[in-house]
Design a protein around this motif. Structure first.
Motif, PDB file in Angstrom:
ATOM      1  N   GLU A  44      46.611 -52.714  37.048  1.00  0.00           N
ATOM      2  CA  GLU A  44      46.146 -51.453  37.325  1.00  0.00           C
ATOM      3  C   GLU A  44      47.541 -50.452  37.091  1.00  0.00           C
ATOM      4  OE1 GLU A  44      45.094 -51.270  41.598  1.00  0.00           O
ATOM      5  OE2 GLU A  44      43.260 -52.298  41.289  1.00  0.00           O
ATOM      6  N   LYS A  68      40.489 -40.106  28.513  1.00  0.00           N
ATOM      7  CA  LYS A  68      40.748 -40.970  29.620  1.00  0.00           C
ATOM      8  C   LYS A  68      41.768 -42.037  29.017  1.00  0.00           C
ATOM      9  CE  LYS A  68      38.620 -44.121  33.117  1.00  0.00           C
ATOM     10  NZ  LYS A  68      37.193 -44.686  33.189  1.00  0.00           N
ATOM     11  N   GLN A 113      39.924 -57.956  43.161  1.00  0.00           N
ATOM     12  CA  GLN A 113      39.231 -56.835  42.545  1.00  0.00           C
ATOM     13  C   GLN A 113      38.178 -55.993  43.332  1.00  0.00           C
ATOM     14  OE1 GLN A 113      39.652 -56.277  39.377  1.00  0.00           O
ATOM     15  NE2 GLN A 113      41.135 -57.834  39.102  1.00  0.00           N
ATOM     16  N   GLU A 164      43.387 -58.139  34.841  1.00  0.00           N
ATOM     17  CA  GLU A 164      43.385 -56.657  34.624  1.00  0.00           C
ATOM     18  C   GLU A 164      44.672 -56.113  35.270  1.00  0.00           C
ATOM     19  OE1 GLU A 164      39.764 -55.033  36.242  1.00  0.00           O
ATOM     20  OE2 GLU A 164      38.472 -56.126  34.631  1.00  0.00           O
ATOM     21  N   SER A 216      42.145 -48.938  29.856  1.00  0.00           N
ATOM     22  CA  SER A 216      42.449 -50.047  30.791  1.00  0.00           C
ATOM     23  C   SER A 216      43.149 -51.213  30.098  1.00  0.00           C
ATOM     24  CB  SER A 216      41.001 -50.526  31.305  1.00  0.00           C
ATOM     25  OG  SER A 216      40.256 -49.391  32.050  1.00  0.00           O
ATOM     26  N   TYR A 217      44.248 -51.662  30.861  1.00  0.00           N
ATOM     27  CA  TYR A 217      45.150 -52.698  30.339  1.00  0.00           C
ATOM     28  C   TYR A 217      44.922 -53.972  30.839  1.00  0.00           C
ATOM     29  CZ  TYR A 217      47.927 -49.030  28.608  1.00  0.00           C
ATOM     30  OH  TYR A 217      48.387 -47.548  27.933  1.00  0.00           O
ATOM     31  N   ALA A 218      45.060 -54.898  30.019  1.00  0.00           N
ATOM     32  CA  ALA A 218      44.887 -56.266  30.495  1.00  0.00           C
ATOM     33  C   ALA A 218      46.049 -57.148  30.063  1.00  0.00           C
ATOM     34  CB  ALA A 218      43.420 -56.947  30.410  1.00  0.00           C
ATOM     35  N   THR A 254      44.529 -53.776  25.563  1.00  0.00           N
ATOM     36  CA  THR A 254      43.582 -52.703  26.221  1.00  0.00           C
ATOM     37  C   THR A 254      42.224 -53.088  26.294  1.00  0.00           C
ATOM     38  OG1 THR A 254      43.567 -51.464  24.114  1.00  0.00           O
ATOM     39  CG2 THR A 254      45.322 -50.782  25.624  1.00  0.00           C
ATOM     40  N   THR A 255      41.459 -52.848  27.161  1.00  0.00           N
ATOM     41  CA  THR A 255      40.194 -53.155  27.363  1.00  0.00           C
ATOM     42  C   THR A 255      39.084 -51.988  26.988  1.00  0.00           C
ATOM     43  OG1 THR A 255      40.212 -53.145  29.733  1.00  0.00           O
ATOM     44  CG2 THR A 255      40.699 -55.141  28.619  1.00  0.00           C
ATOM     45  N   GLN A 256      39.504 -51.122  27.598  1.00  0.00           N
ATOM     46  CA  GLN A 256      38.657 -50.082  27.449  1.00  0.00           C
ATOM     47  C   GLN A 256      39.445 -48.586  26.693  1.00  0.00           C
ATOM     48  OE1 GLN A 256      36.839 -49.026  31.414  1.00  0.00           O
ATOM     49  NE2 GLN A 256      35.822 -50.873  31.300  1.00  0.00           N
ATOM     50  N   ARG A 257      38.740 -47.980  25.837  1.00  0.00           N
ATOM     51  CA  ARG A 257      39.443 -46.974  25.261  1.00  0.00           C
ATOM     52  C   ARG A 257      38.540 -45.669  25.044  1.00  0.00           C
ATOM     53  NH1 ARG A 257      44.015 -48.867  22.272  1.00  0.00           N
ATOM     54  NH2 ARG A 257      43.815 -47.292  20.569  1.00  0.00           N
TER      55      ARG A 257
END
Length: 1152
Positions: free
Chosen positions: A247, A156, A199, A245, A159-161, A353-356
């Motif tokens: 998208e 996957k 959000q 965040e 998520s970027y921030a 990135t926040t979720q990898r």
């Protein structure tokens, strides 16, 4: 990461300006190359002294670089690579398991495949290149590499921030009457449609960043963020941080508005702010606010909003944010063409990135740890083993490596401080396994220091990790400092530069110590460094002692090794002062030189005390020689400390070390005396009495003798015996030995030249010229050496004043060598006596018909030829000696020629007068020869007087006789006694009145110790007073102090008394009844000075009546010269005058 500074070594900079203080070693003439080899240090045996003085020259050469403090130029002699430092693979980061490697590989591939943001020009934006680089770093084969990429692509996406830090703004528009504004910021993420995103998916219909939007109800915190209001400023500072965040990285953009906040106020409050209005524009804003307040409190409803003033906005596409982040000023933009804005806003933007979807992220090892492992892997790959001179590697990574690390650091949300800490930790650990350049490590510390105070504190786990890296590096550095001389030799400029950088790194570590909650050092690092240096000094000394002078060997065998050890210690102390001291003190404030000097000086002093006590009962020539050389080095160490301002050598362990060495020094100086004579004997034996070379006028033996004396003087200076009483004894004996050696050498020369057969008909002997030059060279060399043998005379001695014994020795040797030089000069000129007499006789026999210059020409030609040879063969001092001797020979030859010729014409004497003046001009040589004062003195005066008198008439000679008597001065005023008289001229009677008053202290001429004196009074010269007879006083029996009181008158005209040479002559005689009267003395008084003749007489009580005291005397040579001229005359007047004087001379005793 900050750019590394180019650091230059301060020690190397000193080399560029520090002049060298070394001088060239003077070579002994005619010495072979074998002389310079180090001789055996055994007992010195009789021989030619060459071996002894060769060893002595080595001792002196060793001391040449020990005068004063060292200069770095002398020490830094090599620019070769520095010695390799010890490395240990176990001191690096721990090795990863295969599973950890695979996870790290996945993390790196994930970072590349999901990169976002704008690449800088120096970064690599080619995905294939980056992936291929990772394959090389991790060493995977193509199949494994392809499989890993496929797995990562199926994962996957992250998520970027966007991290936004609103720092400050400047030069905003003023919207309030007081000339300021109350600015605040509103910021959020706009999608491609231009509306803010929420959000929850719902949108706020009443709010928009566009013109005309209105605000009602609270806004979602995750959608729109607002800073604080900064009151009354045009340059607000916020320093607030926000996270948004993202998208769609490619289409989303950051929008920021800056507004001037206006509070709801009453009309009365608005009026009270009138005094805050500034300027015309402020008045316009004031009326606007009054109207707004009235509307708010009147017609407007309570639910109506009051619009804030717009100050500017920013629109920044997220895709344009650089990978490494942006930290810059952005210029504010208007909402429309009608808007008027100004100013700039400072933002810090980072896309993270926040979720990898990676295993490391799922296990919570993403971020700090993953970057540390990846950086370590990249660093090891880039720092290849096969790279030459790897210790100078500055950590320059390739483009792909730098890009991947930058991507991973940005995506991991690592702060600049964390990145700096990670680079330091990995590089410092890697350095201990594979040497890096210390300038690179120093740059990392400086980069970390630059971010340390600006960033918040590190998490405890990261701080502990950093503290561990500091401890490991400091431990590694201390281990290197313990072996300072091995890894950073003072002679290697490259190694010294590395040491400087290492010390700067250790100094940087100390700066972080107060900031750690968990202190990495148990004690102050300075104390640890000093302890490491002390321990290293002791370990180095023990190794040196074991190698050169093991304690298990007997004392005589240890002695030579201890001399070498002391020499090495002195050289090490020079390096400590000239190289290391400035580095340690300037960087770490550690007094390395004092620490090292005190420690090594104490150790070598203890070893020397023990060895001298053991060897004192076994004193031999071999032991004395070794002890003498050892003492010189120990004294040099002691003097080294004294050269440093403010240091007192009396506090050293070496203070008083000279005492046990005194017997050895005395014995060695005795050997020096004997070896000096043998060396001089050998030099004279091989001397051919020919100049050494074309530029020299002395022979080889003189150069050898001069060098021997110079070595003795230099050795005494090096010895510098500290005890004044002992130094006087040693110096006195050494100066006497040197004088004996100088005289011994001249005696050897004289014997050698006497033994050589002389060349027939050779007027100028070249061997004699060489011998004379040798004597002069030895005279100057020995005198200079003796003056250098001065010793301290205690508190009463004056600085710069030679001790009396030494001064007496110098004066005695000077006289002896001058006497020797005059002897050789006389020997040299004696070969020219016959030729000079022949040419002078030629002048005397030349007929009057030829010109004077023709008669003198043969003599002048002869002198010119011989003096040209002498000038080419003699030094200046000896040429002057020979010229003086020749001058005296010439004067005596001319005097003899005059004495051999009597009753000749006046032209004869005129010719010799011409000859004399020509010789004066020749020997003066326009100031290049003898001075006129010396030429016109002595025999010249006598010769000139005779020539002048020979040209005079008989009466002129007689007048000169009386003039000489008037000019004569008594050399011993009280020897012949005194006579008191009174004279004056009575003009009316035209007579001279002479009154003889009394005499005193006459010579006792009778057997009873007394005399019977009387005085004869006469006027002279006789031709001026032909009718005047002499008169005499009565005889005063048996007295040396007679009182006469008798008056005599002489009828003479005043004109005759005023004539040149006119005088009254008083002759004191001793009356003998049975034999001829004895002459007691005479005195003359010029009539020109008598009252009544020199000036008119005024009354009887005038000064003319005062007594005159005359000192009695005997006629001298200059008086008798006129008499000799008259004796050669045959005319009657001359013969009668001479006859009268002969009768008087019969009464005289011989001149004393």
């Amino acid at each position: 990461m900050s750019t590394l500074l180019e650091i230059k070594s301060s020690v190397l900079r000193q080399v560029q300006v520090c002049p060298s203080f070394r001088r060239k070693t003077e070579q002994e003439p005619a010495s072979t190359s074998a002389d310079l080899q180090e001789p055996a240090t055994g007992a010195w045996k009789p021989g030619d002294g060459v071996e002894f003085f060769a060893h002595m020259r080595l001792i002196l050469k060793k001391g040449e670089g020990r005068q004063g403090l060292p200069c770095p130029e002398v020490l830094l002699r090599s620019g070769s690579p520095a010695p390799a430092e010890p490395v240990d693979s176990n001191r690096g980061l721990r090795a990863l398991t295969q599973e950890e490697v695979e996870m790290l590989y996945e993390e790196a591939l994930y970072t590349v495949l999901h990169r976002a943001g704008t690449m800088s020009p120096d970064q690599v934006d080619d995905e294939e290149v980056l992936l291929a680089y990772l394959q090389q770093v991790f060493g995977t084969n193509p199949e494994q590499h392809a499989e890993a990429i496929e797995r990562v692509k199926k994962a996957k996406a992250p998520s970027y921030a966007l991290k936004v830090s609103v720092m400050r703004a400047k030069n905003l528009l003023a919207k309030d009457p007081n000339g300021f504004s109350d600015p605040y910021c509103m910021l959020g993420i706009l999608p491609a449609s231009g509306t803010p995103r929420e959000q929850s998916g719902q949108k706020e219909q009443r709010f928009s960043f566009r013109k005309g939007s209105k605000r009602s109800g609270p806004l979602p915190a995750k959608c729109i963020q607002v800073t604080e209001v900064k009151s009354s400023t045009l340059n607000p500072v916020w320093k607030e941080h926000f996270l948004f965040e993202i998208e769609d990285v490619s289409t989303d953009q950051l929008h920021l508005d800056i507004w001037d906040h206006d509070d709801d106020v009453s009309l009365a409050e608005a009026c009270r702010k009138l005094n805050e209005v500034i300027g015309l524009k402020g008045m316009s804003r004031y009326f606007k606010q009054i109207v707004k307040s009235a509307r708010a409190n009147g017609t407007a409803g309570p639910t109506e909003d009051h619009t804030d003033d717009f100050l500017g906005c920013l629109n920044i596409p997220v895709r344009e944010v650089p990978v490494a982040g942006a930290d810059r000023w952005f210029k504010l933009e208007p909402r429309s063409s009608a808007s008027r804005v100004q100013g700039d806003c400072h933002l810090v933007l980072r896309l993270i990135t926040t979720q990898r979807d990676t295993i490391m992220s799922q296990r919570g090892r993403f971020g700090f740890l993953s970057y540390l492992l990846l950086l370590s892997r990249v660093l090891r790959f880039e720092h290849r083993v096969e790279e030459p001179n790897s210790s100078s590697w500055h950590g320059e990574l390739s483009g792909p490596g730098t890009t991947i690390l930058c991507l991973h650091g940005a995506q991991s949300n690592l702060s600049p401080l964390q990145l700096a800490v990670l680079h330091w930790q990995v590089s410092s650990r890697h350095h201990q396994t594979r040497t890096l350049d210390y300038g690179y490590l120093l740059g990392l510390l400086e980069d970390m220091q630059a971010h340390w105070e600006e960033a918040p504190l590190l998490p405890q786990e990261q701080e502990e990790s950093l503290a561990d890296s500091f401890s490991a590096f400091s431990e590694f550095g201390l281990r290197l400092l313990r072996q300072l001389r091995d890894y950073f030799p003072a002679t290697n400029s490259t190694a010294v530069y590395r040491l400087e950088l290492l010390l700067k790194c250790l100094d940087k570590l100390q700066l972080f110590q107060p900031s750690f909650e968990i202190c990495p050092f148990e004690t102050e690092l300075n104390m640890d460094i000093a302890a490491a240096l002390k321990r290293g000094n002791r370990e180095w000394y023990d190794r040196l002692l074991s190698a050169k002078s093991p304690r298990e060997l007997p004392g005589p065998q240890r002695l030579a090794g201890l001399v070498e050890l002391a020499d090495v210690i002195y050289e090490d102390l020079q390096a400590c002062y000239g190289i290391y001291a400035s580095l340690f003190h300037g960087i770490l404030k550690v007094d390395f030189f004092t620490l090292t000097f005190r420690q090594l000086e104490r150790l070598v002093a203890e070893e020397a005390w023990v060895l001298t006590e053991e060897l004192s009962p076994k004193m031999t020539l071999q032991v004395a020689s070794g002890l003498f050389e050892l003492y010189l080095t120990l004294a040099d160490i002691q003097h080294f400390w004294s050269y440093i301002p403010g240091r007192d050598s009396r506090s050293l362990a070496l203070a008083g070390i000279h005492t046990p060495f005194l017997p050895a020094v005395k014995l060695w100086l005795q050997v020096l005396r004997d070896q000096s004579k043998w060396r001089l004997q050998g030099a004279v034996d091989v001397d051919t009495l020919e100049p050494v070379d074309a530029s020299s006028r002395h022979s080889s033996s003189a150069a050898t003798a001069s060098l021997c004396f110079s070595h003795i003087q230099e050795l005494w200076v090096r010895l510098a015996w500290p005890d004044p009483a002992q130094a006087q004894g040693l110096g006195t004996q050494l100066s006497q030995d040197l004088c004996e050696a100088a005289l011994f050498y001249t005696e050897l020369l004289r014997k050698k030249v006497d033994a050589q057969p002389g060349a027939a008909g050779e007027a100028v002997s070249e061997p004699l010229c060489v011998v004379l030059n040798n004597v002069e060279l030895v005279r100057r060399a020995s005198g200079q050496a003796l003056r250098g043998l001065a010793w301290p005379e205690g508190a009463l001695g004056l600085e710069g004043v030679l001790p009396r014994p030494l001064l007496s020795c110098i004066q005695a040797l000077e006289e002896d060598l001058h006497r020797e030089a005059h002897t050789v000069t006389a020997h040299l000129t004696s070969k020219m006596v016959a030729d000079i007499r022949k040419y002078v006789q030629h002048i005397s026999l030349s007929p009057d018909s030829i010109q004077n210059d023709e008669a003198v020409a043969p003599l002048m030609k002869y002198l010119d030829e011989k003096l040209a040879l002498l000038n080419a063969s003699l030094v200046k001092e000896n040429l002057s000696r020979v010229l003086e001797a020749l001058w005296e020979l010439l004067l005596q030859a001319i005097l003899q020629a005059l004495g051999a010729n009597s009753d000749v014409s006046a032209d004869f004497y005129g010719r010799f007068h011409f000859t004399l003046e020509a010789l004066v001009s020749f020997f003066h040589a326009e100031g290049q020869g003898l001075p006129l004062e010396s030429l016109r003195d002595g025999s010249y005066k006598r010769l000139e007087e005779e020539l002048r008198l020979h040209k005079c008439s008989t009466r002129e000679c007689i007048e000169q006789f009386y003039l000489d008597k008037l000019k004569q001065r008594s050399l011993e005023q009280n020897r012949f006694g005194r006579l008191s008289v009174r004279c004056h001229y009575e003009a009316a009677e035209q007579r001279l009145a002479v009154e003889v008053l009394h005499a005193a202290d006459l010579l006792p001429l009778d057997a009873n110790g007394l005399s019977d004196p009387f005085v004869i009074v006469e006027l002279g010269p006789p031709h001026l007073f032909p009718l005047v007879r002499s008169q005499r006083t009565q005889v005063k029996a048996r007295t040396l102090h007679p009182v006469f009181d008798e008056l005599f008158h002489f009828s003479v005209p005043a004109e005759a008394c005023r004539h040149r040479g006119a005088c009254v002559l008083f002759t004191v005689m001793d009356h003998d009844w049975l034999s001829t009267n004895d002459f007691a003395g005479e005195a003359a008084l010029s009539l020109g000075s008598v009252s009544g003749i020199a000036r008119p007489q005024v009354g009887a009580g005038s000064r003319a009546g005062q007594p005159i005291t005359l000192h009695l005397r005997r006629p001298r040579a200059q008086v008798r010269s006129a008499l000799r001229m008259l004796e050669g005359r045959t005319n009657k007047e001359a013969q009668e005058f001479v006859k009268k004087l002969k009768e008087l001379e019969k009464c005289m005793e011989a001149d004393p």
